[in-house]
Design a protein around this motif. Structure first.
Motif, PDB file in Angstrom:
ATOM      1  N   UNK A  36      53.026 -18.412 156.908  1.00 55.34           N
ATOM      2  CA  UNK A  36      53.763 -17.285 156.491  1.00 55.34           C
ATOM      3  C   UNK A  36      55.088 -17.610 156.035  1.00 55.34           C
ATOM      4  N   UNK A  37      55.843 -18.505 156.770  1.00 54.28           N
ATOM      5  CA  UNK A  37      57.241 -18.641 156.473  1.00 54.28           C
ATOM      6  C   UNK A  37      57.375 -19.483 155.216  1.00 54.28           C
ATOM      7  N   UNK A  38      56.401 -20.215 154.962  1.00 60.15           N
ATOM      8  CA  UNK A  38      56.405 -21.130 153.620  1.00 60.15           C
ATOM      9  C   UNK A  38      56.076 -20.180 152.485  1.00 60.15           C
ATOM     10  N   UNK A  39      55.032 -19.208 152.751  1.00 67.36           N
ATOM     11  CA  UNK A  39      54.707 -18.409 151.373  1.00 67.36           C
ATOM     12  C   UNK A  39      56.117 -17.482 151.067  1.00 67.36           C
ATOM     13  N   UNK A  40      56.892 -16.964 152.243  1.00 69.88           N
ATOM     14  CA  UNK A  40      58.150 -16.242 152.135  1.00 69.88           C
ATOM     15  C   UNK A  40      59.043 -16.994 151.244  1.00 69.88           C
ATOM     16  N   UNK A  41      59.064 -18.238 151.542  1.00 68.96           N
ATOM     17  CA  UNK A  41      60.083 -19.098 150.759  1.00 68.96           C
ATOM     18  C   UNK A  41      59.502 -19.166 149.297  1.00 68.96           C
ATOM     19  N   UNK A  42      58.271 -19.414 149.109  1.00 65.57           N
ATOM     20  CA  UNK A  42      57.731 -19.315 147.879  1.00 65.57           C
ATOM     21  C   UNK A  42      58.224 -18.193 146.974  1.00 65.57           C
ATOM     22  N   UNK A  43      57.893 -16.788 147.755  1.00 64.95           N
ATOM     23  CA  UNK A  43      58.332 -15.873 146.854  1.00 64.95           C
ATOM     24  C   UNK A  43      59.835 -15.688 146.704  1.00 64.95           C
ATOM     25  N   UNK A  44      60.475 -16.011 147.770  1.00 65.97           N
ATOM     26  CA  UNK A  44      62.011 -16.250 147.346  1.00 65.97           C
ATOM     27  C   UNK A  44      62.264 -17.121 146.040  1.00 65.97           C
ATOM     28  N   UNK A  45      61.811 -18.039 145.845  1.00 69.28           N
ATOM     29  CA  UNK A  45      62.082 -18.877 144.685  1.00 69.28           C
ATOM     30  C   UNK A  45      61.888 -18.065 143.381  1.00 69.28           C
ATOM     31  N   UNK A  46      60.372 -17.371 143.547  1.00 69.48           N
ATOM     32  CA  UNK A  46      60.215 -16.683 142.227  1.00 69.48           C
ATOM     33  C   UNK A  46      60.740 -15.283 141.886  1.00 69.48           C
ATOM     34  N   UNK A  47      61.061 -15.023 143.006  1.00 71.60           N
ATOM     35  CA  UNK A  47      61.635 -13.403 142.892  1.00 71.60           C
ATOM     36  C   UNK A  47      63.535 -13.642 143.042  1.00 71.60           C
ATOM     37  N   UNK A  48      64.029 -14.950 143.126  1.00 75.02           N
ATOM     38  CA  UNK A  48      65.378 -15.495 143.328  1.00 75.02           C
ATOM     39  C   UNK A  48      65.540 -16.122 142.134  1.00 75.02           C
ATOM     40  N   UNK A  49      65.979 -17.460 142.170  1.00 82.81           N
ATOM     41  CA  UNK A  49      66.400 -18.257 141.203  1.00 82.81           C
ATOM     42  C   UNK A  49      65.534 -18.197 139.880  1.00 82.81           C
ATOM     43  N   UNK A  50      64.251 -18.437 140.339  1.00 84.01           N
ATOM     44  CA  UNK A  50      63.377 -18.362 138.904  1.00 84.01           C
ATOM     45  C   UNK A  50      63.184 -16.878 138.208  1.00 84.01           C
ATOM     46  N   UNK A  51      62.643 -15.915 139.088  1.00 80.81           N
ATOM     47  CA  UNK A  51      62.593 -14.754 138.204  1.00 80.81           C
ATOM     48  C   UNK A  51      61.372 -14.386 137.667  1.00 80.81           C
ATOM     49  N   UNK A  52      60.372 -15.477 137.587  1.00 78.64           N
ATOM     50  CA  UNK A  52      58.941 -15.105 136.914  1.00 78.64           C
ATOM     51  C   UNK A  52      58.056 -16.310 137.596  1.00 78.64           C
ATOM     52  N   UNK A  53      56.890 -16.049 137.057  1.00 80.27           N
ATOM     53  CA  UNK A  53      56.138 -17.248 137.733  1.00 80.27           C
ATOM     54  C   UNK A  53      55.758 -18.323 136.485  1.00 80.27           C
ATOM     55  N   UNK A  54      56.037 -19.822 136.798  1.00 80.57           N
ATOM     56  CA  UNK A  54      55.632 -20.589 135.921  1.00 80.57           C
ATOM     57  C   UNK A  54      54.942 -21.866 136.669  1.00 80.57           C
ATOM     58  N   UNK A  55      54.421 -23.040 135.855  1.00 84.96           N
ATOM     59  CA  UNK A  55      53.462 -23.762 136.432  1.00 84.96           C
ATOM     60  C   UNK A  55      54.257 -24.567 137.769  1.00 84.96           C
ATOM     61  N   UNK A  56      55.458 -24.823 137.370  1.00 86.64           N
ATOM     62  CA  UNK A  56      56.287 -25.607 138.561  1.00 86.64           C
ATOM     63  C   UNK A  56      57.383 -24.809 139.221  1.00 86.64           C
ATOM     64  N   UNK A  57      57.125 -24.390 140.544  1.00 82.24           N
ATOM     65  CA  UNK A  57      58.092 -23.401 141.025  1.00 82.24           C
ATOM     66  C   UNK A  57      58.978 -24.040 142.284  1.00 82.24           C
ATOM     67  N   UNK A  58      58.531 -25.383 142.497  1.00 77.64           N
ATOM     68  CA  UNK A  58      59.237 -26.130 143.618  1.00 77.64           C
ATOM     69  C   UNK A  58      59.496 -27.391 143.317  1.00 77.64           C
ATOM     70  N   UNK A  59      60.634 -27.990 143.474  1.00 79.31           N
ATOM     71  CA  UNK A  59      60.706 -29.620 143.480  1.00 79.31           C
ATOM     72  C   UNK A  59      60.161 -30.072 144.647  1.00 79.31           C
ATOM     73  N   UNK A  60      59.238 -29.968 145.458  1.00 78.31           N
ATOM     74  CA  UNK A  60      58.536 -30.388 146.397  1.00 78.31           C
ATOM     75  C   UNK A  60      59.303 -30.067 147.878  1.00 78.31           C
ATOM     76  N   UNK A  61      59.784 -28.683 147.796  1.00 71.79           N
ATOM     77  CA  UNK A  61      60.565 -28.031 149.098  1.00 71.79           C
ATOM     78  C   UNK A  61      59.611 -28.369 150.132  1.00 71.79           C
ATOM     79  N   UNK A  62      58.095 -28.112 150.039  1.00 73.92           N
ATOM     80  CA  UNK A  62      57.308 -28.168 151.128  1.00 73.92           C
ATOM     81  C   UNK A  62      57.062 -29.477 151.797  1.00 73.92           C
TER      82      UNK A  62
END
Lengths: 306, 360
Positions: free
Chosen positions: B255-281
């Motif tokens: 759940x926390x990882x999912x939240x972090x993913x949402x923060x990335x796309x709703x924050x710095x990125x602002x959309x969905x794209x093929x790569x949304x994380x530089x390996x944060x997980x």
């Protein structure tokens, strides 16, 4: 029958890296060492093999470099977990993270560099026999080595004294120690063998399967090799079956696309990963079988009493 | 044998705090050696890597932007690691959270409702928890190793995202690039410091630190987590249910990882794209260990690892160092951490003489 040959050939090349890496990991696990760093060792083996081949022009040097690289990687793991008694799971993850970064760093100068793929065996007349010729007598050296490795490990574990000692160390390190065997030394050797084989598996990817270097080119094969060991319930013979089954699955995705099956490529690419999960579930749910075959001391640190 | 380890009667408290510091110092020294081998001035490289990124306000806020997902994910993972539940598929759970929460933003792309963002947060957490529920179910029901299943599902999750942004969710006016339409303003996390990218998620990360701390030190389940990890047999005798532990830690970390993913796309990125994380997980695994599996430690660990990302980017631009150096540093740091951990449990003695005058 002729149309069949290229499919079999691609299945063999897709299975060989898995088989090589899984054979090494099986030996390590049999001695009680769970090395989750296979992916990292394969990657470093792949770039070491590629870099050595690309700079020297010799595939043999490349293969040797991959073995040395794999052994050195597993030596880091062995020192941390066996000498310093660090947690094996965490150290294995560290080895993979390190391997991904290290191989990418070394490899940054080799992206797009062309090399000759590993040459296949060529026996006059025999390799020319239709169907059987190219499949049985036309493979490269590492394919034969992977098969020989399975047979050799199977023989070693069941028929030799050293193999029995290795299994004893994996099943009960305290008893093995009490009888007078050096648990740590045996585990070191098993771990290094695992590293060498993972290095070879990586080299197969960068020298034969796709003769080039790309970041993260193992794409999870190291992890699939780990799952294969569970699938095989730690028996080398079944490793052969498992690796070739996975080879078939990954080839399926290539041939389905060329056969005009209209499934998005991403779903086809998922197949090996989903198959790994399904296979793990089927095998693991038989708890009795796992208990019977899994090394009892797997993943546990051993500290000789003084 | 050259090095001999003698068990301490009690874990050294000093070493619990000192060993991460020692590991960082050793990593920096290893870094200097590596930079020298690569023919770069080691001091200049270290300066570029670790000082330059944070010598201005914008750099410091970027540090928070990068540390946010790391801290949030690592807090969840640490709970599992304490109980010997090895969720290493946080990257996939992060991706699934982005898909679930981001999907909602795309579904209501002309919405201006204030409820959109909260609903996305819920969906993001649910998406990550759902993706982690699969390994939890497979482990508790079929005894399947969660390390391998959670990792395999990471590859699947990333491929699902790739399919969505190449296919059904591709932006209708995006010139055929594999990316979704930009999220509407109502779906974006508010920026908390004007002129930077630092967003509401960073505050939630701080809440997660406090929440994780309370959970671990004050709650019954936190107590159980600590016991299960340290003495699994004792835990079984007392009647702690291992299965519940697996479900709890995987759902929480997912759940926390999912939240972090949402923060990335709703924050710095602002959309969905093929790569949304530089390996944060994956980096969050290191953060969890660097922080000694403790929420407060993880906060510091997250900031340090975030610095390696920023430093890596800067070193690439200014010194032409390959970006892979970041991953290399992260791996080396984890090696040194694990090695230094030995010091908390054992005393290191050199030489092979047996301990004197200590008859059993």
């Amino acid at each position: 029958m002729e149309w069949f040959v290229p499919i079999i050939l691609t299945v063999i090349t897709a299975s060989t890296p898995l088989l090589l890496a899984a054979t090494g990991e099986l030996v390590a696990e049999k001695s009680g060492v769970l090395n989750l760093g296979v992916e990292g060792m394969m990657l470093v083996g792949a770039i070491a093999g590629f870099a050595a081949t690309a700079s020297s022009g010799s595939a043999i040097l490349g293969i040797l470099a991959a073995v040395v690289a794999g052994v050195l990687m597993s030596l880091i793991f062995a020192f941390l977990t066996l000498t310093l008694m660090a947690n094996q799971v965490a150290t294995g993850l560290a080895l993979t993270i390190f391997g991904v970064g290290f191989s990418a760093l070394i490899g940054s100068g080799f992206v797009g560099f062309p090399i000759q793929p590993l040459p296949g065996l060529s026996i006059p007349f025999v390799s020319g026999i239709p169907v059987i010729g190219p499949i049985v007598f036309g493979q490269d050296f590492l394919v034969y080595l992977s098969i020989a490795g399975v047979i050799g490990v199977s023989w070693f574990l069941t028929r030799t004294r050293a193999g029995l000692i290795l299994k004893a160390v994996g099943d009960s390190h305290s008893s093995a120690h009490a009888i007078g065997y050096s648990v740590i030394r045996i585990r070191y050797m098993a771990t290094l063998f695992g590293g060498a084989m993972a290095g070879l598996g990586g080299a197969y990817l960068s020298l034969a399967y796709t003769p080039m270097w790309a970041e993260n080119m193992t794409a999870g094969r190291g992890w699939i090799a780990l799952a294969l060991v569970v699938f095989a319930t730690w028996r080398p013979g079944r490793l052969l079956l498992g690796a070739y089954m996975f080879g078939c699955i990954s080839v399926l995705q290539l041939h389905a696309q060329s056969a005009g099956v209209h499934i998005p490529s991403q779903f086809m690419s998922m197949l090996p990963y989903l198959a790994t999960v399904i296979v793990l579930v089927i095998i693991s749910s038989d708890r009795a079988k796992i208990r019977l075959n899994a090394p009892a001391c797997i993943g546990q640190a051993f500290r000789p009493a003084q | 044998m050259l090095i001999r380890l003698e068990p301490r009667r009690q874990h050294s408290q000093a070493m619990v705090y000192l060993s991460p510091v020692l590991a960082i110092i050793l990593t920096l020294m290893a870094g200097m050696v590596i930079f020298s081998i690569m023919g770069k001035d080691p001091l200049r490289a270290l300066h570029t890597f670790f000082i330059l990124p944070v010598n201005n306000i914008y750099g410091i806020t970027e540090l928070f932007v990068k540390a946010t997902p790391l801290v949030i994910i690592a807090i969840g993972l640490a709970m599992g690691f304490r109980a010997n539940v090895w969720n290493i598929g946080a990257e996939g759970q992060l991706t699934m959270g982005a898909i679930f929460g981001g999907g909602l933003a795309l579904l209501f792309h002309d919405s201006t409702s204030v409820f959109l963002l909260p609903a996305m947060l819920v969906m993001g957490a649910l998406g990550g928890a759902f993706w982690a529920a699969i390994p939890a179910w497979l482990r508790t029901r079929f005894n399947a190793n969660e390390i391998l299943t959670s990792l395999m599902l990471t590859y699947v999750g990333v491929l699902v995202l790739s399919y969505l942004v190449h296919g059904p969710w591709r932006s209708p006016d995006g010139f055929n690039f594999p990316e979704s339409r930009p999220f509407p303003a109502a779906a974006l996390l508010p920026v908390i410091y004007d002129g930077t990218r630092v967003h509401l998620g960073s505050l939630i990360a701080l809440l997660a630190v406090v929440g994780g701390w309370i959970l671990l030190s004050k709650s019954v389940i936190g107590f159980q987590l600590r016991v299960v990890g340290k003495a699994p047999q004792a835990a079984r005798h007392v009647g702690f249910r291992q299965k519940r532990m697996v479900w709890f830690t995987l759902l929480l970390s997912g759940g926390l990882a999912g939240l972090a993913g949402l923060f990335e796309v709703a924050g710095p990125i602002g959309q969905l794209q093929p790569q949304i994380s530089p390996g944060y997980g994956f980096t969050a695994i290191i953060v969890a260990f660097l922080g000694r599996l403790h929420p407060v430690g993880i906060l510091f660990g997250g900031l340090i690892m975030a610095l390696t990302y920023l430093g890596g980017e800067l070193a690439q631009i200014m010194m032409g160092l390959p970006n892979a150096v970041t991953g290399l540093f992260q791996g080396i740091l984890l090696f040194f951490l694990l090695a230094c951990d030995v010091l908390t449990k054992y005393r290191v003695r050199f030489g092979s003489a047996a301990p004197k005058g200590r008859a059993a």
